[in-house]
Design an enzyme around this catalytic site. Structure first.
Site, PDB file in Angstrom:
ATOM      1  N   GLY A 289       4.763  40.684  -7.845  1.00  0.00           N
ATOM      2  CA  GLY A 289       4.100  39.590  -8.543  1.00  0.00           C
ATOM      3  C   GLY A 289       2.640  39.889  -8.819  1.00  0.00           C
ATOM      4  O   GLY A 289       2.201  39.904  -9.976  1.00  0.00           O
TER       5      GLY A 289
ATOM      6  N   GLN B 299       1.255  38.146   5.544  1.00  0.00           N
ATOM      7  CA  GLN B 299       2.517  38.485   4.890  1.00  0.00           C
ATOM      8  C   GLN B 299       3.276  39.584   5.634  1.00  0.00           C
ATOM      9  O   GLN B 299       4.493  39.503   5.791  1.00  0.00           O
ATOM     10  CB  GLN B 299       2.253  38.948   3.458  1.00  0.00           C
ATOM     11  CG  GLN B 299       2.740  37.954   2.434  1.00  0.00           C
ATOM     12  CD  GLN B 299       2.596  38.483   1.035  1.00  0.00           C
ATOM     13  OE1 GLN B 299       1.506  38.892   0.630  1.00  0.00           O
ATOM     14  NE2 GLN B 299       3.675  38.497   0.288  1.00  0.00           N
TER      15      GLN B 299
ATOM     16  N   GLY C 271       4.886  42.254  -0.125  1.00  0.00           N
ATOM     17  CA  GLY C 271       5.645  41.101   0.364  1.00  0.00           C
ATOM     18  C   GLY C 271       6.890  41.425   1.162  1.00  0.00           C
ATOM     19  O   GLY C 271       7.337  40.618   1.974  1.00  0.00           O
ATOM     20  N   GLU C 272       7.482  42.571   0.935  1.00  0.00           N
ATOM     21  CA  GLU C 272       8.791  42.817   1.531  1.00  0.00           C
ATOM     22  C   GLU C 272       8.826  43.916   2.576  1.00  0.00           C
ATOM     23  O   GLU C 272       9.670  43.907   3.474  1.00  0.00           O
ATOM     24  CB  GLU C 272       9.804  43.106   0.417  1.00  0.00           C
ATOM     25  CG  GLU C 272      10.245  41.814  -0.224  1.00  0.00           C
ATOM     26  CD  GLU C 272      10.647  41.952  -1.677  1.00  0.00           C
ATOM     27  OE1 GLU C 272      11.827  41.810  -1.962  1.00  0.00           O
ATOM     28  OE2 GLU C 272       9.766  42.193  -2.522  1.00  0.00           O
TER      29      GLU C 272
ATOM     30  N   ILE D  58       4.066  31.319  -3.705  1.00  0.00           N
ATOM     31  CA  ILE D  58       5.152  30.838  -2.838  1.00  0.00           C
ATOM     32  C   ILE D  58       4.769  31.002  -1.366  1.00  0.00           C
ATOM     33  O   ILE D  58       5.627  31.029  -0.492  1.00  0.00           O
ATOM     34  CB  ILE D  58       6.471  31.583  -3.145  1.00  0.00           C
ATOM     35  CG1 ILE D  58       6.309  33.103  -2.946  1.00  0.00           C
ATOM     36  CG2 ILE D  58       6.926  31.282  -4.546  1.00  0.00           C
ATOM     37  CD1 ILE D  58       7.619  33.869  -3.027  1.00  0.00           C
ATOM     38  N   GLY D  59       3.475  31.131  -1.134  1.00  0.00           N
ATOM     39  CA  GLY D  59       2.998  31.354   0.227  1.00  0.00           C
ATOM     40  C   GLY D  59       2.396  32.738   0.381  1.00  0.00           C
ATOM     41  O   GLY D  59       1.905  33.126   1.439  1.00  0.00           O
ATOM     42  N   THR D  60       2.450  33.471  -0.726  1.00  0.00           N
ATOM     43  CA  THR D  60       1.997  34.851  -0.740  1.00  0.00           C
ATOM     44  C   THR D  60       0.489  34.968  -0.868  1.00  0.00           C
ATOM     45  O   THR D  60      -0.053  36.053  -0.694  1.00  0.00           O
ATOM     46  CB  THR D  60       2.650  35.554  -1.941  1.00  0.00           C
ATOM     47  OG1 THR D  60       2.490  34.679  -3.071  1.00  0.00           O
ATOM     48  CG2 THR D  60       4.122  35.751  -1.707  1.00  0.00           C
TER      49      THR D  60
ATOM     50  N   PRO E 136      -7.281  40.993   2.950  1.00  0.00           N
ATOM     51  CA  PRO E 136      -6.775  41.406   4.260  1.00  0.00           C
ATOM     52  C   PRO E 136      -6.249  40.236   5.090  1.00  0.00           C
ATOM     53  O   PRO E 136      -5.318  40.417   5.874  1.00  0.00           O
ATOM     54  CB  PRO E 136      -8.005  42.016   4.944  1.00  0.00           C
ATOM     55  CG  PRO E 136      -8.990  42.283   3.871  1.00  0.00           C
ATOM     56  CD  PRO E 136      -8.689  41.356   2.739  1.00  0.00           C
TER      57      PRO E 136
END
Ligand code: FES
Ligand code: FES
Lengths: 697, 167
Positions: free
Chosen positions: A510, A596, A662-663, A467-469, A590
């Protein structure tokens, strides 16, 4: 501890493997999948927030040339099941009831999108209006405690006696913090293309998980999961909202059943996204901190009031961050919900942690001021030895190092803590810090296969998504290391339910889930076929067990620093610099990882200064339901944002030694900005976003 | 009502019938299968649909196809020469100026159009010296690119890519 794989490709800053296709625009997203002779859908939405449809007249719409049909609750195919629980969000066109404004109550099927849209306007609806209520407040008498909050956390926790501890504490900070209703707004709007033929249902969908879409939709349509195929090779962002199917998926599935096999295309408009694909609940948070004069916490209270929709309960886990962040002998967390006539809330990047850390980390800054302590030092002083509520040891907790390394790089030592003391050329300058955290989440049930192809390359398949990750790239790197071959010898296949079962791209987990399954498959393959396989050899595997996971508390940590300039006359806020220092286990790539982190910090900056959905209590809709009025950060708002990380691997987490990235970048970012604004101006803003008007009172 | 129009898209003349309500964006994506320009908002608020329209950057969701009969359109796909990427595209790859990639073709076209505007001496809101040619520093890039949203937050890398691609 699991046996980790040796890093050869992992750790290298490979360019995105899907990058070339994306810079020219050839990577196909859901709506761009080429299908033959498609029909176009345009939904009809309710314009009341609660009530019943008395009559719905589709005659004018249907008589428009090019309209194939109009589906409403009167003529739509029936769904299977009882439409209870979470399915109530997906129970589309099955009854005459309206639960929130903007709910889908019909859909036009037409030869072109222009005709479909025109016809949707011609559908006439008569409603029986019932009183609605969309206003959240902390003093409502109908607040209730949900059984659990999101991700299975306890609703409340209590340790010791906070009332006594607060009463005895020489220093007390006790305030209310607020965050508004926020929207994910991925750049690619939710979209789906559905084909219903003899083989079942095929959906090209913009989703964070092809298998979750299949799992949720197959039973609704009365289909065996084997007869539902979901495809998503490229997804234009999600940030949580695409973590599950929403009403539009069902609408497309219903429409596809009545077109004689012709594909149907449904692109949710940007405006519609404010009603039907989830949002972050507004929060009202009380943080109560009791401390000794040296800053050591004796009590920590975090009580949250937030909303959910009346039809589906979604309870954001806003206070969980306060359960593990700092040591304190007396602690309490609470989550209380108001069930309102609002659209169904759902995941938005770092659900719980993002709004929760805003409140906690601003409160910690207030405590630092109250104790006359440096806010970096205050946090280090309150570092717990073990997870304070569970008592488990951390698998790694290098937050102090993040804070110190960040302070060093940011030039924090020379900081004068006095607020509102630096006026230069009409701008007040300030700096702020906040801590970050995000749990390591391991989703189970993942499988992958490895096949040796006639071209001498290893094909690796799993129903993961990018999803762009950077999945296309990072998972290829993991597969190469798992097979002990160069990345050039790996051909990854993802984004299709024809591939083995994969978890959703969510919870920053994920890559952990998929990578572990890929390692399992590679090990199974090597065990069976050794180092010299023949073309066609294939093995399937699952993630190896991580027994240590039970015994440890696993989190990623970070420290965020922000420099702001606030115009002394207008209150305009600029952010010349943000720096994040993180500790997340191993970093697989990296280059994509830095993107991200920076991207999530940017979303935090956006949360701090711009984002706020305004509900009109009279009509129950979000007034600013587009990108001109729901502001997100753009180029001019984002200057020097950088992220670094401490070198490490976490072998307790999984065979790659990763924890997920991601978060965490959004967690604490808004607090760092808010704390910097206080340092610059002396004004403490406790409700987001920090708009100029809040600086003048 | 339908109208027949001709568009030169990425070097190729195409004839097509469009509803007079069809936007240039939908004409490209739904009628011609040219999906390099993306639809992020359909209201001129995000920049995802940016192409070079008769040499200048334009959001195609705010343009009616019928009003652009005979127009020359270059999308991000057309900026590349087969396998050879435009220097700005190459720089996007090297600087990782993208994540999900959905805003990317619009960012790329906008950047290429913007660099031409700077070359032509057009000032922006942040240009200090209106007499001389504008100097392309990061602030200028950010100001001039602010019509292109990126929810993934790739902004710093996009700016770095444009700086590199402009050389
Ligand atoms: S789609 Fe054209 S500006 Fe957003
Ligand atoms: S790369 Fe995802 S929106 Fe820009």
């Amino acid at each position: 501890m699991t046996e980790t794989i040796r890093a050869r490709a992992m750790g290298r800053p490979l360019e995105r493997l899907d990058g070339r296709d994306k810079v020219v625009g050839q990577a196909p997203y859901a709506y761009e999948q080429q299908v033959t002779d498609p029909l176009y859908l345009h939904p009809v939405q309710a314009v009341i927030a609660r009530g019943r449809i008395n009559a719905i007249d589709t005659a004018d719409a249907e008589s428009l040339p090019g309209v194939v049909t109009v589906l409403t609750h009167l003529n739509a195919p029936r769904l299977t099941g009882d439409g209870d629980g979470d399915d109530r969000e997906l129970w589309v066109l099955q009854s005459d009831e309206v639960h929130f404004r903007g709910q889908f109550i019909g859909v036009v099927v037409a030869e072109t999108s222009e005709i479909a849209r025109h016809a949707a306007d011609l559908v006439r609806v008569e409603y029986e209006r019932w009183p609605h209520d969309v206003e959240l407040s902390a003093d409502r008498d109908d607040l209730y405690a949900p059984d659990k909050v999101n991700a299975g956390h306890d609703t409340d926790t209590d340790v010791g006696d906070v009332a006594a501890a607060l009463a005895d504490a020489p220093v007390v900070v006790d305030h209310t913090y607020r965050t508004p209703m926020e929207y994910n707004n991925p750049m690619e709007p939710h979209a789906t293309v559905a084909v219903w033929d003899a083989g079942g249902l095929t959906m090209y969908d913009s989703t964070q998980g092809v298998h979750v879409v299949r799992q949720r939709l197959a039973p609704l349509f009365g289909l065996d999961p084997g007869h539902v195929r979901v495809v998503a090779p490229h997804v234009g962002g999600g940030f949580g909202s695409k973590g599950a199917p929403h009403a539009h998926n069902v609408l497309a599935g219903l429409a596809a059943q009545v077109t004689g096999g012709r594909p149907v295309k449904l692109a949710v408009t940007r405006q519609q996204m404010f009603s039907v694909v989830g949002h972050r609940t507004p929060t009202i948070q009380r943080i109560g901190l009791g401390a000794e004069t040296d800053g050591r916490l004796t009590a920590l209270v975090h009580e949250v009031v937030e909303h959910t929709s009346r039809i589906v309960e979604y309870a954001e886990q806003t206070a969980v961050v306060s359960r593990m962040m700092y040591a304190a002998p007396n602690r309490r967390t609470r989550h209380r919900l108001a069930a309102l006539d609002v659209p169904v809330p759902f995941w938005m990047r770092a659900p719980g942690e993002a709004p929760g850390a805003f409140a906690l980390e601003v409160a910690m800054d207030e405590l630092a001021v109250a104790c006359g302590l440096d806010p970096v030092e205050l946090r280090i002083r309150n570092e717990p030895d073990v997870d304070p509520e569970s008592g488990r040891p951390f698998s790694g907790r290098r937050m102090s190092e993040c804070l110190r390394e960040g302070a060093r790089r940011f030039g924090w030592e020379s900081r004068d803590p006095t607020p509102a003391a630096r006026l230069r050329d009409g701008w007040l300058e300030g700096t702020g810090v906040a801590a970050s955290v995000y749990p390591r989440i391991m989703q189970t049930g993942n499988r992958a296969w490895v096949r040796y192809g006639p071209d001498g390359r290893y094909e690796v398949g799993i129903g993961a998504v990018d999803i762009g990750t950077g999945t296309w790239t990072a998972l290829t790197q993991i597969a190469a290391d798992a097979l002990e071959v160069p990345v050039e010898e790996v051909r990854l296949r993802i984004g299709d339910t024809d591939l083995p079962e994969a978890a959703v791209a969510g919870g920053s987990g994920g890559l952990s889930a998929w990578g572990s399954a890929v390692v399992g498959a590679a090990r199974a393959f090597r065990e069976k076929f050794g180092r010299h396989p023949s073309a066609g050899d294939e093995a399937t595997g699952t993630a190896p067990e991580s027994p240590a996971a039970e015994d440890f508390s696993m989190y990623s940590f970070g420290a965020q620093f922000a420099h702001v300039r606030v115009h002394a006359d207008t209150g305009e806020i600029r952010v010349p610099r943000m720096l994040g220092v993180f500790t997340v286990g191993r970093v697989v790539n990296p280059r994509t990882a830095r993107s991200q982190f920076v991207g999530a910090m940017t979303m935090g900056l956006s949360m701090a200064l711009h984002e706020e959905a305004v509900l009109d209590p009279r009509f129950g809709h979000v007034v600013n339901h587009d990108l001109a009025t729901y502001h997100i950060a753009t180029h001019a708002d984002v200057q020097d944002v950088d992220a670094i990380w401490l070198d490490e691997e976490d072998p307790r987490s999984n065979p790659m030694g990763i924890r997920g990235i991601g978060e965490i970048g959004i967690v604490g970012a808004a607090a760092a900005v808010a704390n910097a604004v206080h340092h610059a101006t002396g004004v403490r803003v406790r409700d987001l976003p920090i708009t100029p008007d809040k600086l003048f009172h | 009502m339908d109208a027949s129009i001709r568009l030169r898209v990425d070097g190729q003349w195409r004839t097509l019938d469009v509803d007079t309500r069809t936007t240039l964006l939908d004409a490209l994506r739904e009628r011609l299968g040219v999906t390099s320009p993306k639809k992020g908002c359909d209201h001129g608020q995000c920049g995802s649909c940016t192409v070079l329209l008769d040499g200048r950057r334009a959001v195609t969701c705010l343009a009616l196809a019928v009003a652009h009969d005979g127009a020359e359109i270059v999308t991000a796909e057309g900026l590349a020469d087969g396998e050879d990427l435009h220097p700005v595209q190459r720089a996007f790859l090297e600087q990782d100026g993208l994540q999900c990639g959905y805003c990317t073709p619009g960012q790329v076209c906008s950047a290429v159009g913007m660099l031409e505007e700077v070359k032509a001496g057009w000032p922006s809101q942040v240009t200090e010296d209106l007499a001389g040619p504008p100097e392309l520093d990061d602030e200028e890039i950010r100001e001039r690119m602010s019509g292109n949203l990126c929810r993934c937050g790739a902004y710093p890398n996009i700016v770095a890519a444009i700086r590199q691609g402009a050389r």
